[in-house]
Structures are given as structure tokens and as C-alpha cells.
Motif scaffolding. Structure first.
Motif, PDB file in Angstrom:
ATOM      1  N   CYS A 115       3.118   0.776   3.460  1.00 28.78           N
ATOM      2  CA  CYS A 115       4.194   1.673   3.025  1.00 28.78           C
ATOM      3  C   CYS A 115       3.571   3.041   2.701  1.00 28.78           C
ATOM      4  CB  CYS A 115       4.792   1.027   1.772  1.00 28.78           C
ATOM      5  SG  CYS A 115       6.434   1.510   1.426  1.00 28.78           S
TER       6      CYS A 115
ATOM      7  N   GLN B  12      -3.473   5.462  -3.550  1.00 24.92           N
ATOM      8  CA  GLN B  12      -4.771   6.146  -3.442  1.00 24.92           C
ATOM      9  C   GLN B  12      -4.911   7.320  -4.421  1.00 24.92           C
ATOM     10  OE1 GLN B  12      -4.955   7.570   0.617  1.00 24.92           O
ATOM     11  NE2 GLN B  12      -3.281   9.009   0.350  1.00 24.92           N
ATOM     12  N   GLU B  13      -3.792   7.908  -4.828  1.00 23.21           N
ATOM     13  CA  GLU B  13      -3.838   9.077  -5.716  1.00 23.21           C
ATOM     14  C   GLU B  13      -3.888   8.620  -7.188  1.00 23.21           C
ATOM     15  OE1 GLU B  13      -4.249  11.958  -4.567  1.00 23.21           O
ATOM     16  OE2 GLU B  13      -3.447  11.935  -2.542  1.00 23.21           O
TER      17      GLU B  13
ATOM     18  N   ARG C 140       8.211  16.065  -2.815  1.00 20.87           N
ATOM     19  CA  ARG C 140       8.253  17.323  -2.047  1.00 20.87           C
ATOM     20  C   ARG C 140       9.507  17.303  -1.189  1.00 20.87           C
ATOM     21  NH1 ARG C 140       3.825  20.058  -1.653  1.00 20.87           N
ATOM     22  NH2 ARG C 140       2.143  19.484  -3.049  1.00 20.87           N
ATOM     23  N   LEU C 141      10.648  17.199  -1.855  1.00 24.38           N
ATOM     24  CA  LEU C 141      11.891  16.940  -1.138  1.00 24.38           C
ATOM     25  C   LEU C 141      13.042  17.680  -1.800  1.00 24.38           C
ATOM     26  CD1 LEU C 141      12.825  13.247  -2.023  1.00 24.38           C
ATOM     27  CD2 LEU C 141      11.435  14.726  -3.397  1.00 24.38           C
ATOM     28  N   SER C 142      14.258  17.482  -1.281  1.00 22.50           N
ATOM     29  CA  SER C 142      15.427  18.198  -1.818  1.00 22.50           C
ATOM     30  C   SER C 142      16.092  17.450  -2.968  1.00 22.50           C
ATOM     31  CB  SER C 142      16.476  18.404  -0.716  1.00 22.50           C
ATOM     32  OG  SER C 142      15.951  19.125   0.367  1.00 22.50           O
TER      33      SER C 142
ATOM     34  N   LEU D  20      -3.459   3.873   8.437  1.00 23.68           N
ATOM     35  CA  LEU D  20      -3.722   2.573   7.833  1.00 23.68           C
ATOM     36  C   LEU D  20      -3.541   1.462   8.880  1.00 23.68           C
ATOM     37  CD1 LEU D  20      -4.401   0.917   5.356  1.00 23.68           C
ATOM     38  CD2 LEU D  20      -2.044   1.119   4.581  1.00 23.68           C
TER      39      LEU D  20
ATOM     40  N   ALA E   1       2.405   4.055  -3.283  1.00 19.35           N
ATOM     41  CA  ALA E   1       3.406   4.124  -4.365  1.00 19.35           C
ATOM     42  C   ALA E   1       4.170   5.440  -4.288  1.00 19.35           C
ATOM     43  CB  ALA E   1       2.736   3.957  -5.730  1.00 19.35           C
TER      44      ALA E   1
ATOM     45  N   GLY F 246       7.141  20.021   1.970  1.00 18.77           N
ATOM     46  CA  GLY F 246       6.921  18.591   2.215  1.00 18.77           C
ATOM     47  C   GLY F 246       6.695  18.399   3.703  1.00 18.77           C
TER      48      GLY F 246
ATOM     49  N   SER G 259      13.729  11.744   5.851  1.00 14.13           N
ATOM     50  CA  SER G 259      15.038  11.739   5.207  1.00 14.13           C
ATOM     51  C   SER G 259      15.959  10.806   5.982  1.00 14.13           C
ATOM     52  CB  SER G 259      15.592  13.169   5.196  1.00 14.13           C
ATOM     53  OG  SER G 259      16.675  13.239   4.330  1.00 14.13           O
TER      54      SER G 259
ATOM     55  N   VAL H 144       8.242   6.733  -3.312  1.00 13.57           N
ATOM     56  CA  VAL H 144       9.513   6.175  -3.795  1.00 13.57           C
ATOM     57  C   VAL H 144       9.855   4.876  -3.073  1.00 13.57           C
ATOM     58  CG1 VAL H 144      11.071   7.482  -2.236  1.00 13.57           C
ATOM     59  CG2 VAL H 144      11.836   6.814  -4.512  1.00 13.57           C
TER      60      VAL H 144
ATOM     61  N   ARG I  41       7.434  15.788   6.950  1.00 15.48           N
ATOM     62  CA  ARG I  41       8.182  14.608   7.418  1.00 15.48           C
ATOM     63  C   ARG I  41       7.282  13.769   8.346  1.00 15.48           C
ATOM     64  NH1 ARG I  41      10.940  19.402   8.138  1.00 15.48           N
ATOM     65  NH2 ARG I  41      12.969  19.651   7.154  1.00 15.48           N
TER      66      ARG I  41
ATOM     67  N   THR J 281       5.218  12.964  -0.143  1.00 14.05           N
ATOM     68  CA  THR J 281       6.583  13.279   0.312  1.00 14.05           C
ATOM     69  C   THR J 281       7.631  13.029  -0.774  1.00 14.05           C
ATOM     70  OG1 THR J 281       5.775  12.530   2.442  1.00 14.05           O
ATOM     71  CG2 THR J 281       8.118  12.962   2.289  1.00 14.05           C
TER      72      THR J 281
ATOM     73  N   PRO K  36      14.807  22.786   3.477  1.00 14.55           N
ATOM     74  CA  PRO K  36      13.553  23.104   4.136  1.00 14.55           C
ATOM     75  C   PRO K  36      13.785  23.544   5.580  1.00 14.55           C
ATOM     76  CG  PRO K  36      13.945  20.728   4.200  1.00 14.55           C
ATOM     77  CD  PRO K  36      15.123  21.345   3.522  1.00 14.55           C
TER      78      PRO K  36
ATOM     79  N   ALA L 174       0.867  -1.191   0.000  1.00 15.23           N
ATOM     80  CA  ALA L 174       0.000   0.000   0.000  1.00 15.23           C
ATOM     81  C   ALA L 174       0.895   1.230   0.000  1.00 15.23           C
ATOM     82  CB  ALA L 174      -0.902   0.009   1.221  1.00 15.23           C
TER      83      ALA L 174
HETATM   84  C1  LIG Z   1      11.034  18.361   3.191  1.00 18.99           C
HETATM   85  C2  LIG Z   1      11.637  17.020   2.912  1.00 18.99           C
HETATM   86  C3  LIG Z   1      12.867  16.926   2.266  1.00 18.99           C
HETATM   87  C4  LIG Z   1      13.447  15.672   2.021  1.00 18.99           C
HETATM   88  N1  LIG Z   1      14.627  15.608   1.337  1.00 18.99           N
HETATM   89  C5  LIG Z   1      15.194  14.396   1.113  1.00 18.99           C
HETATM   90  C6  LIG Z   1      16.407  14.298   0.386  1.00 18.99           C
HETATM   91  O1  LIG Z   1      16.929  15.290  -0.130  1.00 18.99           O
HETATM   92  N2  LIG Z   1      16.996  13.080   0.254  1.00 18.99           N
HETATM   93  C7  LIG Z   1      16.439  11.951   0.807  1.00 18.99           C
HETATM   94  O2  LIG Z   1      17.045  10.882   0.709  1.00 18.99           O
HETATM   95  N3  LIG Z   1      15.237  12.006   1.444  1.00 18.99           N
HETATM   96  C8  LIG Z   1      14.609  13.195   1.590  1.00 18.99           C
HETATM   97  N4  LIG Z   1      13.403  13.270   2.238  1.00 18.99           N
HETATM   98  C9  LIG Z   1      12.765  12.024   2.677  1.00 18.99           C
HETATM   99  C10 LIG Z   1      11.990  11.364   1.535  1.00 18.99           C
HETATM  100  O3  LIG Z   1      11.276  12.319   0.801  1.00 18.99           O
HETATM  101  C11 LIG Z   1      11.019  10.342   2.120  1.00 18.99           C
HETATM  102  O4  LIG Z   1      11.702   9.496   2.997  1.00 18.99           O
HETATM  103  C12 LIG Z   1      10.368   9.477   1.028  1.00 18.99           C
HETATM  104  O5  LIG Z   1       9.825  10.255   0.005  1.00 18.99           O
HETATM  105  C13 LIG Z   1       9.278   8.625   1.672  1.00 18.99           C
HETATM  106  O6  LIG Z   1       8.678   7.869   0.659  1.00 18.99           O
HETATM  107  P1  LIG Z   1       7.436   6.960   0.992  1.00 18.99           P
HETATM  108  O7  LIG Z   1       7.194   6.152  -0.212  1.00 18.99           O
HETATM  109  O8  LIG Z   1       7.672   6.272   2.298  1.00 18.99           O
HETATM  110  O9  LIG Z   1       6.245   7.996   1.306  1.00 18.99           O
HETATM  111  P2  LIG Z   1       5.296   8.836   0.331  1.00 18.99           P
HETATM  112  O10 LIG Z   1       6.033   9.467  -0.763  1.00 18.99           O
HETATM  113  O11 LIG Z   1       4.483   9.736   1.205  1.00 18.99           O
HETATM  114  O12 LIG Z   1       4.347   7.736  -0.276  1.00 18.99           O
HETATM  115  C14 LIG Z   1       3.321   7.109   0.458  1.00 18.99           C
HETATM  116  C15 LIG Z   1       2.179   6.884  -0.514  1.00 18.99           C
HETATM  117  O13 LIG Z   1       1.175   6.127   0.122  1.00 18.99           O
HETATM  118  C16 LIG Z   1      -0.069   6.527  -0.413  1.00 18.99           C
HETATM  119  N5  LIG Z   1      -1.109   6.050   0.507  1.00 18.99           N
HETATM  120  C17 LIG Z   1      -1.342   6.479   1.766  1.00 18.99           C
HETATM  121  N6  LIG Z   1      -2.348   5.787   2.327  1.00 18.99           N
HETATM  122  C18 LIG Z   1      -2.770   4.893   1.404  1.00 18.99           C
HETATM  123  C19 LIG Z   1      -3.795   3.895   1.398  1.00 18.99           C
HETATM  124  N7  LIG Z   1      -4.575   3.676   2.465  1.00 18.99           N
HETATM  125  N8  LIG Z   1      -3.979   3.163   0.262  1.00 18.99           N
HETATM  126  C20 LIG Z   1      -3.189   3.383  -0.839  1.00 18.99           C
HETATM  127  N9  LIG Z   1      -2.209   4.326  -0.871  1.00 18.99           N
HETATM  128  C21 LIG Z   1      -1.991   5.057   0.238  1.00 18.99           C
HETATM  129  C22 LIG Z   1       0.078   8.035  -0.477  1.00 18.99           C
HETATM  130  O14 LIG Z   1      -0.865   8.620  -1.362  1.00 18.99           O
HETATM  131  C23 LIG Z   1       1.511   8.185  -0.943  1.00 18.99           C
HETATM  132  O15 LIG Z   1       1.630   8.310  -2.345  1.00 18.99           O
HETATM  133  C24 LIG Z   1      12.789  14.499   2.461  1.00 18.99           C
HETATM  134  C25 LIG Z   1      11.545  14.600   3.105  1.00 18.99           C
HETATM  135  C26 LIG Z   1      10.961  15.835   3.315  1.00 18.99           C
HETATM  136  C27 LIG Z   1       9.615  15.928   3.976  1.00 18.99           C
END
Ligand SMILES: Cc1cc2nc3c(=O)[nH]c(=O)nc-3n(C[C@H](O)[C@H](O)[C@H](O)COP(=O)(O)OP(=O)(O)OC[C@H]3O[C@@H](n4cnc5c(N)ncnc54)[C@H](O)[C@@H]3O)c2cc1C
Length: 378
Positions: free
Chosen positions: A208, A36-37, A47-49, A216, A11, A320, A356, A13, A322, A44, A278, A9
Motif C-alpha cells: 500500500c 518508512q517515514e 498533499r491534496l485538496s 516495492l 501508512a 502533490g 484521486s 490514508v 499522483r 500524497t 492542482p 506497507a
Molecule cells: C494533488 C492531489 C490532490 C488530491 N486531492 C484529493 C481530494 O481532494 N480528495 C480525494 O479523495 N483524493 C485526493 N487525492 C488522492 C489522494 O490524496 C490519494 O489517493 C491518497 O492520499 C493515497 O493514499 P495512499 O495511502 O495510497 O498513499 P500515500 O499517502 O502516498 O502513502 C503511501 C505511504 O507508503 C510509504 N511507503 C512507501 N514505500 C514504503 C516501504 N517500502 N516501506 C514502508 N513504507 C513505505 C510512504 O512513505 C507513504 O507514507 C489527491 C491526490 C493528489 C496528488
């Protein structure tokens, strides 16, 4: 009813990298990735660096340190192999203090993490390499880079689909029902006009969901409340700089121990466009708007190392949030990845606090989870 070996759950990164690593490890597995989107990486992960971190700051022995350093190597290799744009621009962590003590202790931490390529730069070297920067001492990290995160996610999705991934955007997991073996997953599919219910089965369920992992987790039947950590939202705003980019490298101040981020730094995209951020602000709600009245605070922070900054060239860009598991003034939390042992629910893996360096660590988080699954059978 559809049956899958694994359902992921989210998508972002991490979910995408996880799908890619699972299908490399278990080529015969059937994997469903739901989002979900309408498209992947809308929260997130976009919405990162976009920085590929070296692994300097994290406590030795932490998951963040291990997965960042392994993930950095894996990400550079992936980018080379699949033509994802990146640049190893390098990064300077700078200090205005007469003493270089804080940098020395950061350098010591980095060495304990296995990073041996850092250089200490004195003031004259900083001046000649980065004339726009004011600093007395700096730590130079040559292995830090920037990556096109959207192209990286696109490559992960295409490669996984080629290996049989079933990707379902506009599909939200609404509740999770553990069975003796596996799960029934209640989902809502929303095609923009109407909604449909869907309830596939999966042997493994991987939560995830980034900022929504906690929400969730609360829908998982029989999951003890003690298996859901506290959630804190910590927003980071960015400002674009419309002036010429005077920096060749990324410029970071020393992290402020009071701050929940790495400090307002300069970063740049692959086209060389400059942005700052940020900052770090604990918030109650997810609201991505950037307040333009933060300009003065940004200008003050940036001028401490870039005195020629023109504040009127700063404009609110994006933000973004955290997903933290530690609160203000607490010790920073580690990534929290839990398996069936922790929850007592066979086939359940959950990820919390993936802030991050989650982008940098994404491929190694995938390997880490494939190992959790590997010890059992898929
Ligand atoms: C301001 C900021 C700057 C950063 N800069 C860096 C950087 O420079 N380098 C670095 O290594 N890391 C950086 N990070 C960290 C990095 O962005 C995150 O660790 C990473 O994007 C997390 O990915 P994710 O897939 O866990 O979460 P997300 O990208 O949030 O994905 C989770 C997904 O789950 C979906 N979802 C939620 N609930 C459900 C559901 N019930 N059913 C189906 N789908 C669902 C959401 O729609 C979303 O698309 C930064 C973070 C922030 C906030």
C-alpha cells in the motif's frame, strides 16, 4: 521471529483506513503497519485538496466510481461518529459555454453512478449564490465536502491501536520473500541515529506504498513482471490566495479532456482559507517544490471563472504527486487492486494507481480488501 496475520506497507490514508477496517472485520487478527517515514501521511495523503468527492466523473462500473460513492457515505459517518471536522460545502462545476451540453453529459454519468442529488443552475442563480463567479451554466453537487485529513488519519491510527494494531514508523520494507504459506519481510528500522534489520513473518502482505508501490513490487521474489503496471508521476501544484475568500462553495471548471486532473479549481480548508489547484504535469522525479513562475498560468485559468482575481495575491503553496498507471493522452486508469489470483502468490495484495478519489474512497478500499481476505481465512 515476530509473526503477524497481516503486514501493511505504507501508512498513508489508505494503509491507515485498511488497518482500521481489517481490525473491525477480524478483531483477533494481528496487524503490523509499517511506514518508512518518521510519521504517517507524509506524502500524497497530506498533499491534496481534502475534498470528499461525490463520484460524478468516474466511468460507471469502475472501481473509482463504486469505491468513491461507498467511501463518501462511510467517511461522513466516520467523521460524525469520531468528531473529525468536515463541512458539506457543496461544489459547483461551471461552464462558460452557451450550451450546457457538457454539464448535461457529466450529470448523466453521475446518475449512472447512482448520484441523484445534482442540480442544474442557470446564470442568474449562479450570480445570486456566488456573485464572484462568472459562468453561464453550473452543475451543483450538494454532497461534496471538505475534511480535515490529518485529524481523519490520526483518528484511524488511534482507533486501530486501541484494537491492537502494531504501528512501526521509520520502518521500510526492503524486500519480500514468499514462503509456501506467507512471507518473510526484510525491513530496515531507522531511528534517526542508527539502523537495524528486522525480518518478521506475515500470512498476508499488502503493498500500500502509494508512489512507491511499483518499486516495492519489484522487490517481491518470483513476482512476474506482468503483475507490475507502468507508473506515471503526475504532479499537481497549489497556490494560496491571500485575499478574502469570495466563495461559499468549491468552484470547479469543466474537466479538460486533455488534462490529467479535474482542472485548476478553488478549494478551501475548514478555516475558510482559499487555495487554487492542482494543475497536472507529468514529471520524471518526485520533487515537491512549486515553481513560482506558474503564477501567470494559474491566474489565467482562474480568471476564466473569477475575473476579479488579483494575481499578486497568489503565492506558491505546496504540491502533490499522483501515482498514475496511465500516461499522458491515454484514457484515465482505474484503481488497480490485485490479489493472489493475479500474481499467483498466496497472501499477496497490491494497490496501484491510488490517485484521486483515494482519500474519499479510503474506508471502502479497506472493506474491498477485507473481502478479498475474507474469502480465505486469516
Ligand atoms: C494533488 C492531489 C490532490 C488530491 N486531492 C484529493 C481530494 O481532494 N480528495 C480525494 O479523495 N483524493 C485526493 N487525492 C488522492 C489522494 O490524496 C490519494 O489517493 C491518497 O492520499 C493515497 O493514499 P495512499 O495511502 O495510497 O498513499 P500515500 O499517502 O502516498 O502513502 C503511501 C505511504 O507508503 C510509504 N511507503 C512507501 N514505500 C514504503 C516501504 N517500502 N516501506 C514502508 N513504507 C513505505 C510512504 O512513505 C507513504 O507514507 C489527491 C491526490 C493528489 C496528488
Amino acid at each position: 521471529m515476530d509473526r503477524f496475520d497481516v503486514c501493511i506497507a505504507g501508512a498513508g490514508v489508505v494503509g491507515l483506513a485498511l488497518a482500521y477496517q481489517l481490525l473491525r472485520t477480524f478483531p483477533k487478527a494481528s496487524v503490523l503497519l509499517v511506514e518508512q517515514e518518521p510519521s504517517f501521511g507524509q506524502h500524497t495523503s497530506s498533499r491534496l485538496s481534502e475534498v470528499i468527492h461525490a463520484g460524478i466523473y468516474y466511468p460507471p462500473g469502475s472501481l473509482k466510481a463504486k469505491l468513491c460513492i461507498e467511501g463518501k457515505a462511510a467517511l461522513y459517518e466516520f467523521c460524525d461518529r469520531f468528531q473529525v471536522p468536515y463541512r458539506k460545502v457543496g461544489k459547483l462545476i461551471i461552464s462558460q459555454s452557451d450550451s450546457d451540453q457538457a454539464l448535461v453529459s457529466l450529470g448523466r454519468n453521475a446518475r449512472l453512478n447512482g448520484i441523484n442529488d445534482l442540480e442544474y443552475w442557470p446564470e442568474d442563480l449562479i450570480k445570486s449564490a456566488e456573485p464572484a463567479v462568472r459562468a453561464k451554466h453550473a452543475l451543483f453537487s450538494p454532497s461534496t465536502g471538505i475534511v480535515d485529513s490529518h485529524q481523519y488519519m490520526t483518528a484511524l491510527l488511534h482507533l486501530s491501536e486501541q484494537r491492537g494494531l502494531v504501528y512501526a514508523p521509520r520502518t521500510k520494507v526492503t524486500s519480500v520473500h514468499p514462503l509456501e504459506q506467507g512471507f518473510i519481510l526484510d525491513m530496515i528500522i531507522n531511528n534517526g541515529r542508527n539502523t537495524e534489520l528486522y525480518a518478521p513473518k506475515a500470512k498476508w502482505f499488502i503493498n500500500c506504498a502509494g508512489l512507491w508501490s511499483h518499486q516495492l513490487a519489484k522487490t517481491i521474489e518470483n513476482l512476474p513482471a506482468s503483475c507490475i503496471p507502468r507508473r506515471f508521476l503526475c504532479k499537481g501544484d497549489y497556490f494560496d490566495y491571500r485575499g478574502e475568500n469570495p466563495f461559499r462553495r468549491l468552484i470547479y471548471p469543466l474537466p479538460d479532456p486533455e488534462m490529467a486532473g479535474l482542472g485548476i479549481h478553488s478549494t478551501q480548508d475548514l478555516a475558510g482559507r482559499l487555495k487554487f489547484g492542482p494543475d497536472a504535469e507529468y514529471v520524471d522525479e518526485i520533487d515537491y517544490r512549486v515553481a513560482s513562475n506558474k503564477r501567470d498560468m494559474f491566474a489565467k485559468a482562474i480568471r476564466s471563472y473569477f475575473p476579479a482575481l488579483k494575481a499578486d495575491k497568489l503565492s506558491p503553496a505546496y504540491s502533490g504527486v499522483r501515482p498514475k498507471i496511465s500516461g499522458p493522452s491515454e484514457k484515465p486508469g482505474d484503481f488497480l487492486i490485485t490479489g493472489p489470483e493475479e500474481s499467483g502468490i498466496s497472501g499477496l495484495i497490491q494497490l496501484f494507481g491510488i490517485e484521486s478519489p483515494g482519500l474519499t474512497a479510503s474506508l471502502s478500499i479497506g472493506v474491498h480488501i477485507a473481502h478479498l481476505i475474507n474469502q480465505r481465512s486469516i
